[in-house]
Design a protein around this motif. Sequence first.
Motif, PDB file in Angstrom:
ATOM      1  N   MET A 143       1.164  -1.254  -0.026  1.00 43.75           N
ATOM      2  CA  MET A 143       0.029   0.293   0.059  1.00 43.75           C
ATOM      3  C   MET A 143       0.352   1.357   0.159  1.00 43.75           C
ATOM      4  O   MET A 143       0.579   1.839  -0.931  1.00 43.75           O
ATOM      5  CB  MET A 143      -1.408  -0.248   1.164  1.00 43.75           C
ATOM      6  CG  MET A 143      -1.583   0.873   1.103  1.00 43.75           C
ATOM      7  SD  MET A 143      -2.534   0.351   2.328  1.00 43.75           S
ATOM      8  CE  MET A 143      -3.602   2.696   2.395  1.00 43.75           C
ATOM      9  N   VAL A 148      -0.751   6.524  -2.746  1.00 43.45           N
ATOM     10  CA  VAL A 148      -2.257   6.396  -2.584  1.00 43.45           C
ATOM     11  C   VAL A 148      -1.827   8.101  -2.640  1.00 43.45           C
ATOM     12  O   VAL A 148      -3.461   8.554  -3.395  1.00 43.45           O
ATOM     13  CB  VAL A 148      -2.809   5.783  -1.341  1.00 43.45           C
ATOM     14  CG1 VAL A 148      -2.844   4.404  -1.384  1.00 43.45           C
ATOM     15  CG2 VAL A 148      -2.679   6.812  -0.440  1.00 43.45           C
ATOM     16  N   TYR A 149      -1.775   8.665  -2.586  1.00 43.93           N
ATOM     17  CA  TYR A 149      -1.917  10.329  -2.221  1.00 43.93           C
ATOM     18  C   TYR A 149      -1.897  11.388  -3.462  1.00 43.93           C
ATOM     19  O   TYR A 149      -1.406  12.109  -3.509  1.00 43.93           O
ATOM     20  CB  TYR A 149      -1.168  11.181  -1.116  1.00 43.93           C
ATOM     21  CG  TYR A 149      -2.078  10.183  -0.127  1.00 43.93           C
ATOM     22  CD1 TYR A 149      -3.228   9.791   1.006  1.00 43.93           C
ATOM     23  CD2 TYR A 149      -0.573   9.631   0.950  1.00 43.93           C
ATOM     24  CE1 TYR A 149      -3.299   9.066   1.921  1.00 43.93           C
ATOM     25  CE2 TYR A 149      -1.274   9.345   2.389  1.00 43.93           C
ATOM     26  CZ  TYR A 149      -2.624   9.184   2.636  1.00 43.93           C
ATOM     27  OH  TYR A 149      -2.744   8.073   3.406  1.00 43.93           O
TER      28      TYR A 149
ATOM     29  N   ALA C 129      -8.828  10.465   7.762  1.00 43.50           N
ATOM     30  CA  ALA C 129      -8.412  10.993   6.510  1.00 43.50           C
ATOM     31  C   ALA C 129      -6.835  10.845   6.097  1.00 43.50           C
ATOM     32  O   ALA C 129      -5.980  10.220   6.740  1.00 43.50           O
ATOM     33  CB  ALA C 129      -8.210  11.919   7.508  1.00 43.50           C
ATOM     34  N   GLY C 130      -6.632  10.151   4.763  1.00 48.55           N
ATOM     35  CA  GLY C 130      -5.692   9.993   4.066  1.00 48.55           C
ATOM     36  C   GLY C 130      -5.487  11.793   3.460  1.00 48.55           C
ATOM     37  O   GLY C 130      -6.117  11.993   2.305  1.00 48.55           O
ATOM     38  N   GLY C 131      -4.591  11.977   2.863  1.00 43.73           N
ATOM     39  CA  GLY C 131      -3.863  13.283   2.973  1.00 43.73           C
ATOM     40  C   GLY C 131      -5.121  14.706   2.882  1.00 43.73           C
ATOM     41  O   GLY C 131      -4.987  15.119   3.548  1.00 43.73           O
ATOM     42  N   GLY C 159      -3.481   9.676   7.668  1.00 40.53           N
ATOM     43  CA  GLY C 159      -2.139   9.259   7.221  1.00 40.53           C
ATOM     44  C   GLY C 159      -1.971  10.580   5.444  1.00 40.53           C
ATOM     45  O   GLY C 159      -2.954  11.129   5.421  1.00 40.53           O
ATOM     46  N   THR C 160      -0.601  11.445   5.596  1.00 41.48           N
ATOM     47  CA  THR C 160      -0.369  11.712   4.367  1.00 41.48           C
ATOM     48  C   THR C 160       0.783  11.192   3.989  1.00 41.48           C
ATOM     49  O   THR C 160       1.537  10.003   4.264  1.00 41.48           O
ATOM     50  CB  THR C 160       0.142  12.926   4.875  1.00 41.48           C
ATOM     51  OG1 THR C 160       1.185  12.558   5.176  1.00 41.48           O
ATOM     52  CG2 THR C 160      -0.950  13.928   5.523  1.00 41.48           C
ATOM     53  N   ARG C 161       0.989  11.617   2.650  1.00 42.54           N
ATOM     54  CA  ARG C 161       2.518  11.150   1.996  1.00 42.54           C
ATOM     55  C   ARG C 161       3.869  10.988   3.171  1.00 42.54           C
ATOM     56  O   ARG C 161       4.629   9.892   3.051  1.00 42.54           O
ATOM     57  CB  ARG C 161       2.641  11.556   0.785  1.00 42.54           C
ATOM     58  CG  ARG C 161       3.745  10.993  -0.137  1.00 42.54           C
ATOM     59  CD  ARG C 161       3.579  11.397  -1.740  1.00 42.54           C
ATOM     60  NE  ARG C 161       4.220  10.478  -2.741  1.00 42.54           N
ATOM     61  CZ  ARG C 161       5.818  11.136  -2.931  1.00 42.54           C
ATOM     62  NH1 ARG C 161       6.045  12.039  -1.901  1.00 42.54           N
ATOM     63  NH2 ARG C 161       6.477  10.738  -3.630  1.00 42.54           N
ATOM     64  N   VAL C 187       2.970   8.798   8.857  1.00 42.91           N
ATOM     65  CA  VAL C 187       2.887   9.574   7.137  1.00 42.91           C
ATOM     66  C   VAL C 187       3.889   7.654   6.343  1.00 42.91           C
ATOM     67  O   VAL C 187       4.134   6.938   7.242  1.00 42.91           O
ATOM     68  CB  VAL C 187       4.335  10.659   6.893  1.00 42.91           C
ATOM     69  CG1 VAL C 187       3.476  11.611   7.435  1.00 42.91           C
ATOM     70  CG2 VAL C 187       5.729  10.084   7.910  1.00 42.91           C
ATOM     71  N   VAL C 200       1.291   3.197   6.436  1.00 36.69           N
ATOM     72  CA  VAL C 200       0.058   3.890   6.228  1.00 36.69           C
ATOM     73  C   VAL C 200      -0.917   3.738   7.293  1.00 36.69           C
ATOM     74  O   VAL C 200      -0.513   3.634   8.235  1.00 36.69           O
ATOM     75  CB  VAL C 200      -0.278   2.712   4.844  1.00 36.69           C
ATOM     76  CG1 VAL C 200       0.834   2.636   3.672  1.00 36.69           C
ATOM     77  CG2 VAL C 200      -0.234   1.604   5.501  1.00 36.69           C
ATOM     78  N   VAL C 201      -2.090   4.862   6.988  1.00 32.99           N
ATOM     79  CA  VAL C 201      -3.350   5.326   7.506  1.00 32.99           C
ATOM     80  C   VAL C 201      -3.471   3.827   8.086  1.00 32.99           C
ATOM     81  O   VAL C 201      -3.886   3.840   9.372  1.00 32.99           O
ATOM     82  CB  VAL C 201      -4.104   6.634   7.271  1.00 32.99           C
ATOM     83  CG1 VAL C 201      -4.878   5.885   6.596  1.00 32.99           C
ATOM     84  CG2 VAL C 201      -4.121   6.995   8.861  1.00 32.99           C
ATOM     85  N   THR C 202      -4.127   2.441   7.828  1.00 34.81           N
ATOM     86  CA  THR C 202      -4.723   1.557   8.108  1.00 34.81           C
ATOM     87  C   THR C 202      -3.867   0.921  10.176  1.00 34.81           C
ATOM     88  O   THR C 202      -4.295   0.013  10.417  1.00 34.81           O
ATOM     89  CB  THR C 202      -4.226   0.766   6.885  1.00 34.81           C
ATOM     90  OG1 THR C 202      -3.459   0.507   6.346  1.00 34.81           O
ATOM     91  CG2 THR C 202      -5.626   1.064   5.749  1.00 34.81           C
ATOM     92  N   PRO C 222      -8.047   9.079  -0.465  1.00 33.90           N
ATOM     93  CA  PRO C 222      -8.361   8.305  -1.867  1.00 33.90           C
ATOM     94  C   PRO C 222      -9.245   7.321  -1.771  1.00 33.90           C
ATOM     95  O   PRO C 222      -9.201   6.687  -0.905  1.00 33.90           O
ATOM     96  CB  PRO C 222      -6.536   8.327  -2.215  1.00 33.90           C
ATOM     97  CG  PRO C 222      -5.931   8.924  -1.780  1.00 33.90           C
ATOM     98  CD  PRO C 222      -6.568   9.061  -0.012  1.00 33.90           C
ATOM     99  N   GLU C 223      -9.455   6.320  -2.916  1.00 32.82           N
ATOM    100  CA  GLU C 223     -10.354   5.928  -2.656  1.00 32.82           C
ATOM    101  C   GLU C 223      -9.870   4.634  -2.846  1.00 32.82           C
ATOM    102  O   GLU C 223     -10.513   3.259  -1.967  1.00 32.82           O
ATOM    103  CB  GLU C 223     -11.111   5.176  -4.877  1.00 32.82           C
ATOM    104  CG  GLU C 223     -12.679   4.952  -5.283  1.00 32.82           C
ATOM    105  CD  GLU C 223     -13.137   4.819  -5.582  1.00 32.82           C
ATOM    106  OE1 GLU C 223     -13.154   6.756  -6.178  1.00 32.82           O
ATOM    107  OE2 GLU C 223     -13.430   4.368  -6.214  1.00 32.82           O
ATOM    108  N   MET C 225      -7.312   4.145  -0.698  1.00 32.10           N
ATOM    109  CA  MET C 225      -7.009   4.722   1.017  1.00 32.10           C
ATOM    110  C   MET C 225      -8.371   4.170   1.343  1.00 32.10           C
ATOM    111  O   MET C 225      -8.360   3.108   2.783  1.00 32.10           O
ATOM    112  CB  MET C 225      -6.866   5.451   1.311  1.00 32.10           C
ATOM    113  CG  MET C 225      -7.132   6.567   2.501  1.00 32.10           C
ATOM    114  SD  MET C 225      -7.860   6.795   3.057  1.00 32.10           S
ATOM    115  CE  MET C 225      -7.854   6.790   4.319  1.00 32.10           C
ATOM    116  N   PHE C 228      -9.175   0.306   1.649  1.00 31.98           N
ATOM    117  CA  PHE C 228      -7.543  -1.054   2.796  1.00 31.98           C
ATOM    118  C   PHE C 228      -8.380  -0.472   4.299  1.00 31.98           C
ATOM    119  O   PHE C 228      -8.485  -1.002   4.734  1.00 31.98           O
ATOM    120  CB  PHE C 228      -6.562  -0.504   2.240  1.00 31.98           C
ATOM    121  CG  PHE C 228      -5.621  -0.900   0.928  1.00 31.98           C
ATOM    122  CD1 PHE C 228      -6.003  -2.556   1.576  1.00 31.98           C
ATOM    123  CD2 PHE C 228      -5.400  -0.181   0.090  1.00 31.98           C
ATOM    124  CE1 PHE C 228      -5.534  -2.883   0.307  1.00 31.98           C
ATOM    125  CE2 PHE C 228      -4.925  -0.829  -0.754  1.00 31.98           C
ATOM    126  CZ  PHE C 228      -5.064  -2.408  -1.424  1.00 31.98           C
TER     127      PHE C 228
END
Lengths: 155, 372, 289
Positions: A143, A148-149, C129-131, C159-161, C187, C200-202, C222-223, C225, C228
């Motif tokens: 992942m 994904v961002y 939340a992602g990004g 979570g972000t990049r 991140v 990853v955020v998960t 994002p879809e 994200m 998962f």
Amino acid sequence: MENLERILKEHPFLAGLDDKYIKLLVGCASNVAFKAGEYIFREGENANQFYFIRHGKVQVETYVPQQGPVIIRTRSEGEIFGWSWLVPPYKWHFDARAVEVTRALALDGKCLRDKCEEDHNLGYEIMKRFALIIAERLEQTRMQLLDVYGNHSKK
Amino acid sequence: MKNLMIAIVERKDFQSLFDALKKKGYQISGPTLRDNAVIYDNISSVEDLPVGWTDKQDAGRYRLEKSDRASLFGYVLGPQSWKKFLYPAEHTFLNISRNGKRFEVGSAEEEQQPQAFIGVRPCELQALAIYDRVLGEGEFAATSYQLRRKKLFITAVNCIQPGGTCFCASMKTGPKATGGFDLALTEMFDSGRHYFLTEAGTKLGEEVLKQIPNREAGEKDILAAEEALRKASEKMGRRLDIKDIKEMMYRRFDDPHWEEISQRCMTCGNCTMVCPTCFCVNVEDTTSLDGREAQRLRKWDSCFTVDFSYIHGGSIRATTTSRYRQWMMHKLSYWQDQFGMLGCVGCGRCITWCPVGIDITEEAAYFRKEDK
Amino acid sequence: MATTVKNKKTAPLGTADAMHIRPFSIRRVVKESFDTFSLELDPLSGEKGHKFAPGQFNMLYVYGVGEVPISISGDPTRHKTLTHTTREVGTVTRAMRNLKVGDTLGVRGPFGSSWPVEDAVGNDVVIVAGGIGLAPLRPVIYYILAHREKYGKVVLLYGTRTPEDILFRKDLEKWRSRFDLETLLTVDRATGAWKGNVGVVTTLIGRAPFDPLNCVAMVCGPEIMMRFTVLELQKRGVEEDKTFISMERNMKCGIGLCGHCQLGPTFVCKEGPVYCYRDLKDVFIKREM
């Protein structure tokens, strides 16, 4: 030692494991502590342990020339890290460093490897649990690779 | 509706319909010949109709031919539908003018001259009913459509002579108009006579009918027309089985056959342009060269373009397969979830005007066969 | 607490209102990250404010350039100022970024469904939340903090990049210092200076403190994200009818007339962007639908 036994017994990772095996694990376990910034292991060293984090945070990183250390994953309280002790050539592929003061239980993988060889029931129980951890790491890494961002900052 | 008039109007008196509508202030639109096709345009007299012409239609094929009788409505459907009048292909709805750092916004919608359509086919009445649901109802409705629609006078024409790509009978939308008209005509030929059985559908229709020389229709006249329409429903060029079609198509979403269709589909979007129910539009902004005036307009759009589903990073439906599937499944499945009705009326235009002759009835039948 | 949680809409607008652009003046521009910015807007037409429900969006118009849908990211309990956060990704958002304080921006809205903040009362709330997905969820956090006593445990997982992509840093600092809100950040990649989580955020879901059987989850990013994340939430036992996601599609009108935002049986601008996962799950996994 009773304290160690309780900690291991209550850890979800070992849930359902026979008491005699828990006792055996206790025999391989010791309390360790790391200062903030201290390396727990380094790439290339012999991998002879794995860790239950009791408090603090650890980062798994790799050194990339011109970039410095790149952090791959962090591990926090309640989590397990280190599985290179289980697969040949029993070497660490990454560095692990305490981000903050970290206390953990270190389990002697070398001792455990031998015991798993002798008692395949134990071996299966341990393998089953580490297979989950490895699968989860793989899934999370995939992942991460998907990035994904979208939009990319500098790196 | 039972109590409204049913009358016979002789062919020689048909011009009176035009005159009566004009007298009431209507702008009349109807079928006429242009570029070897029957199109819809503004017309003013019976001579503007394609008198004595008929059409031959099949997948990817449309030809006009001279008919052996001087019928006024002896053809079925051309490429255009009535949406060009009610929801024009391009329509400016906002005027925006700049004033320093500020701007002002004004509506560009205008009151419309009442329109009268002559020659609306039963399938097209259903298309209008669909447009009414999609654009004219609900929390938000399209103002420009409502402005035009509410003043519309509809003269329908029943189809005694269905075309090669027609399948209204199986869609239960024709060949006889059952509602949604002010007047409905059945063009009849009987031992040298040429007349129209004319049924009023509204009080307004009846009012107009009374302005035209007519005589009350007898039971025999009515039965004769019904018999002609019954025969017509057996002469449909195509058929589409709509039983449980929504669920059936949902089950075929991942069918590899979509891929096969996409090898023929050129994503030209013709089917969406000729379809009387396709309603998708793009919203565009333009600015005058000096930057002082801007306009916002609506333009017909097509789900066959890559840009249609574009969001930053790429299109949701990047492949031809997914875009053809979107169109067909929208008509037969999604539409039912979105609006509680089918999005296809059985007019057959998408079959006739597809440059490679992709046939929605054939594809639906294939999926149904696969589904068993 | 009913087991079924529905998304609510605010009062309907008439069509004339819905297509009419209202001019707003830019009061402040905030650079959130290298490519993301927030605009704070004041109405010019003498309106008192701009009511909206958390999760809704507006169509924002840059004079002569065009219009795009943008999430409302401000505080729903204070509607004098209207705040939007967006990323610079296309012609319109690029033009938007070049606007200055005092410039005019056109607004239509608010449109779409909203997060079930009312129906979540009495539950734990998990916000993932992602990004830039944090933007449409920030109003939820504002709302919940303004009515904090009505909710159980509240957890924000973000979570972000990279650390540079983290939005709303000032808010996050405030939220992290609160005892009644658990905020966990992570991140995807970082270098030495970052002392926070990497992964990853998960990875945060497993160790976040909430009761999965008595919790409403709200997920935006994002879809992929979200896909998962929903899986991970289900692993912990969060019910699918109490899991909510926010979808993104091309939108040109915001009111279900232009057809661009269709997602199978639904229009994302009308029935969405916020959906109950139970209602969307069959559609969510279909490719290119």
